[in-house]
Design an enzyme around this catalytic site. Structure first.
Site, PDB file in Angstrom:
ATOM      1  N   GLY A 103     -15.177   3.462   4.087  1.00  0.00           N
ATOM      2  CA  GLY A 103     -13.811   3.890   3.801  1.00  0.00           C
ATOM      3  C   GLY A 103     -13.266   3.408   2.475  1.00  0.00           C
ATOM      4  N   GLN A 104     -14.096   2.775   1.648  1.00  0.00           N
ATOM      5  CA  GLN A 104     -13.592   2.341   0.336  1.00  0.00           C
ATOM      6  C   GLN A 104     -13.360   3.566  -0.547  1.00  0.00           C
ATOM      7  OE1 GLN A 104     -16.023  -0.519  -1.823  1.00  0.00           O
ATOM      8  NE2 GLN A 104     -14.388  -0.902  -3.327  1.00  0.00           N
ATOM      9  N   ASP A 112       0.853  -1.192   0.000  1.00  0.00           N
ATOM     10  CA  ASP A 112       0.000   0.000   0.000  1.00  0.00           C
ATOM     11  C   ASP A 112       0.891   1.245   0.000  1.00  0.00           C
ATOM     12  OD1 ASP A 112      -3.204   0.551   1.004  1.00  0.00           O
ATOM     13  OD2 ASP A 112      -1.780   2.210   1.140  1.00  0.00           O
ATOM     14  N   ILE A 113       0.500   2.259  -0.765  1.00  0.00           N
ATOM     15  CA  ILE A 113       1.302   3.481  -0.898  1.00  0.00           C
ATOM     16  C   ILE A 113       1.273   4.318   0.389  1.00  0.00           C
ATOM     17  CG2 ILE A 113      -0.464   5.095  -1.757  1.00  0.00           C
ATOM     18  CD1 ILE A 113       1.509   5.803  -4.026  1.00  0.00           C
ATOM     19  N   ASN A 133     -12.912  -3.126   2.695  1.00  0.00           N
ATOM     20  CA  ASN A 133     -13.836  -2.018   2.882  1.00  0.00           C
ATOM     21  C   ASN A 133     -14.816  -2.043   1.715  1.00  0.00           C
ATOM     22  OD1 ASN A 133     -12.499  -1.035   5.193  1.00  0.00           O
ATOM     23  ND2 ASN A 133     -11.010   0.036   3.920  1.00  0.00           N
ATOM     24  N   HIS A 164     -10.193  -5.137  -3.266  1.00  0.00           N
ATOM     25  CA  HIS A 164      -8.844  -5.347  -2.733  1.00  0.00           C
ATOM     26  C   HIS A 164      -8.918  -5.762  -1.284  1.00  0.00           C
ATOM     27  CE1 HIS A 164      -9.951  -1.090  -2.360  1.00  0.00           C
ATOM     28  NE2 HIS A 164      -9.279  -1.079  -1.212  1.00  0.00           N
ATOM     29  N   LEU A 165      -8.130  -6.760  -0.954  1.00  0.00           N
ATOM     30  CA  LEU A 165      -8.029  -7.248   0.413  1.00  0.00           C
ATOM     31  C   LEU A 165      -6.821  -6.583   1.059  1.00  0.00           C
ATOM     32  CD1 LEU A 165      -9.026  -9.261   2.581  1.00  0.00           C
ATOM     33  CD2 LEU A 165      -7.494 -10.955   1.558  1.00  0.00           C
ATOM     34  N   HIS A 166      -7.051  -5.867   2.158  1.00  0.00           N
ATOM     35  CA  HIS A 166      -5.939  -5.295   2.915  1.00  0.00           C
ATOM     36  C   HIS A 166      -5.368  -6.375   3.829  1.00  0.00           C
ATOM     37  CE1 HIS A 166      -6.907  -0.858   2.396  1.00  0.00           C
ATOM     38  NE2 HIS A 166      -8.092  -1.347   2.136  1.00  0.00           N
TER      39      HIS A 166
END
Ligand code: 5GP
Ligand code: ZN
Length: 111
Positions: free
Chosen positions: A90-91, A29-30, A84, A97-99
């Site tokens: 919060g998306q 993640d950036i 999310n 995408h899975l965090h």
């Protein structure tokens, strides 16, 4: 369609790739929220996890398997996986995408 994560899949936008196979990629993640914060995504565009589940449950399962593999490679003692779904949750990127979060103690319940 202009999708940030589709652009990462296509290599048009660079990402720090952690894992890749035919159907899935994982990258850092950036804006990491933990020492390990990796995003695991299907290469095919689905807006969220529910859409992915309805259309390709096998790849949905694969996202979790890849998260577990990355967690093992990083020797995480525990980790959290989060989807999310919807702006109110919060998306911000509407490509499923899975965090994967770990490497610090994680509060429960999350905010
Ligand atoms: P969401 O808020 O939709 O659940 O998660 C989107 C995630 O994508 C955020 O954690 C955000 O930091 C990350 N992100 C946004 N833009 C980029 C980018 O260009 N590259 C990478 N690697 N991550 C990004
Ligand atoms: Zn996309």
């Amino acid at each position: 369609m202009n999708c940030l994560f589709c652009s990462i899949v296509e290599g048009k936008i660079p990402a720090s790739k952690v894992y890749e196979n035919d159907s899935v990629i994982a990258f850092d993640d950036i804006n990491p929220q933990a020492p390990t914060h990796v995003l695991v995504i299907p290469k095919t565009h689905y807006e969220n996890a529910a859409e992915l589940a309805a259309n390709d449950a096998q790849t949905l399962g694969e996202l979790f398997a890849v998260a577990h593999k990355v967690a093992g490679e990083r020797s995480l003692s525990g980790y959290r996986t989060v989807f999310n779904t919807g702006a109110d949750a919060g998306q911000t990127v509407f490509h499923a995408h899975l965090h994967l979060l770990g490497g610090r103690s994680l509060n429960w319940p999350p905010g």
